[in-house]
Design a protein around this motif. Structure first.
Motif, PDB file in Angstrom:
ATOM      1  N   UNK A  63       0.835  -1.214   0.000  1.00 39.63           N
ATOM      2  CA  UNK A  63       0.000   0.000   0.000  1.00 39.63           C
ATOM      3  C   UNK A  63       0.858   1.248   0.000  1.00 39.63           C
ATOM      4  N   UNK A  64       1.849   1.252  -0.880  1.00 36.70           N
ATOM      5  CA  UNK A  64       2.787   2.365  -0.977  1.00 36.70           C
ATOM      6  C   UNK A  64       2.833   2.877  -2.407  1.00 36.70           C
ATOM      7  N   UNK A  65       2.911   4.181  -2.542  1.00 35.58           N
ATOM      8  CA  UNK A  65       3.080   4.795  -3.855  1.00 35.58           C
ATOM      9  C   UNK A  65       4.409   5.534  -3.870  1.00 35.58           C
ATOM     10  N   UNK A  66       5.053   5.533  -5.027  1.00 33.43           N
ATOM     11  CA  UNK A  66       6.364   6.140  -5.177  1.00 33.43           C
ATOM     12  C   UNK A  66       6.336   7.221  -6.242  1.00 33.43           C
ATOM     13  N   UNK A  67       7.243   8.172  -6.106  1.00 31.56           N
ATOM     14  CA  UNK A  67       7.450   9.165  -7.158  1.00 31.56           C
ATOM     15  C   UNK A  67       8.955   9.249  -7.399  1.00 31.56           C
ATOM     16  N   UNK A  68       9.392   8.677  -8.504  1.00 34.64           N
ATOM     17  CA  UNK A  68      10.792   8.757  -8.901  1.00 34.64           C
ATOM     18  C   UNK A  68      10.990  10.047  -9.671  1.00 34.64           C
ATOM     19  N   UNK A  69      11.868  10.895  -9.180  1.00 31.86           N
ATOM     20  CA  UNK A  69      12.088  12.202  -9.789  1.00 31.86           C
ATOM     21  C   UNK A  69      13.514  12.265 -10.317  1.00 31.86           C
ATOM     22  N   UNK A  70      13.663  12.370 -11.615  1.00 29.47           N
ATOM     23  CA  UNK A  70      14.960  12.448 -12.270  1.00 29.47           C
ATOM     24  C   UNK A  70      15.120  13.796 -12.959  1.00 29.47           C
ATOM     25  N   UNK A  71      16.352  14.121 -13.296  1.00 32.80           N
ATOM     26  CA  UNK A  71      16.654  15.384 -13.984  1.00 32.80           C
ATOM     27  C   UNK A  71      15.991  16.564 -13.283  1.00 32.80           C
ATOM     28  N   UNK A  72      16.153  16.609 -11.987  1.00 27.86           N
ATOM     29  CA  UNK A  72      15.502  17.643 -11.194  1.00 27.86           C
ATOM     30  C   UNK A  72      16.005  19.033 -11.537  1.00 27.86           C
ATOM     31  N   UNK A  73      15.085  19.995 -11.448  1.00 20.87           N
ATOM     32  CA  UNK A  73      15.384  21.385 -11.744  1.00 20.87           C
ATOM     33  C   UNK A  73      15.075  22.233 -10.504  1.00 20.87           C
ATOM     34  N   UNK A  74      15.703  23.405 -10.393  1.00 18.07           N
ATOM     35  CA  UNK A  74      15.402  24.279  -9.250  1.00 18.07           C
ATOM     36  C   UNK A  74      13.904  24.586  -9.132  1.00 18.07           C
ATOM     37  N   UNK A  75      13.201  24.663 -10.240  1.00 21.82           N
ATOM     38  CA  UNK A  75      11.764  24.959 -10.192  1.00 21.82           C
ATOM     39  C   UNK A  75      10.928  23.790  -9.673  1.00 21.82           C
ATOM     40  N   UNK A  76      11.545  22.650  -9.441  1.00 20.56           N
ATOM     41  CA  UNK A  76      10.851  21.531  -8.803  1.00 20.56           C
ATOM     42  C   UNK A  76      10.834  21.667  -7.289  1.00 20.56           C
TER      43      UNK A  76
END
Length: 125
Positions: free
Chosen positions: A78-91
């Motif tokens: 019962x877990x959800x993930x958010x993989x965030x790549x190529x992050x930008x300062x506006x994130x």
């Protein structure tokens, strides 16, 4: 009631990656709940980031993160993930986990049934 607890936020340099997790629990939580992520930057309104259907077969993304972020879920945990790549300062923002019985309340109405407390993501330039 449903409890959503986020983890995985932190400070990262531009171009780097982070993976957020959201663990769902509570007597009324059901594995078929749609889940998603929103974010709120300082001085801005909360905005939709990504969502996933209860089965995990359908995903939706904001244009600003499409191709860089990936949402997934592990229904056994019962877990959800958010993989965030190529992050930008506006994130840079506080990222909130969300859950709803109906996917449309997340994707279309932007009004999920339940919210987490949020986790801070800071991307330095």
């Amino acid at each position: 009631q449903v409890q959503l607890v986020e983890s995985g936020g932190g400070l990262v340099q531009a171009g780097g990656s982070l993976r957020l997790s959201c663990a769902a629990s509570g007597p009324t939580f059901r594995r078929e709940y749609a889940m998603g992520w929103f974010r709120q930057a300082p001085g801005k309104e909360r905005e939709f980031v990504a969502a996933i259907s209860g089965s995990g077969s359908n995903t939706y993304y904001a244009d600003s993160v499409k191709g860089r972020f990936t949402i997934s879920r592990d229904n056994a945990k019962t877990t959800v993930y958010l993989q965030m790549d190529s992050l930008k300062p506006e994130d840079t923002a506080i990222y909130y986990c969300a859950a709803s019985l109906f996917l449309s309340t997340i994707v279309t109405r932007r009004r999920p049934d339940y919210w987490g407390q949020g986790t801070q993501v800071t991307v330095s330039s």
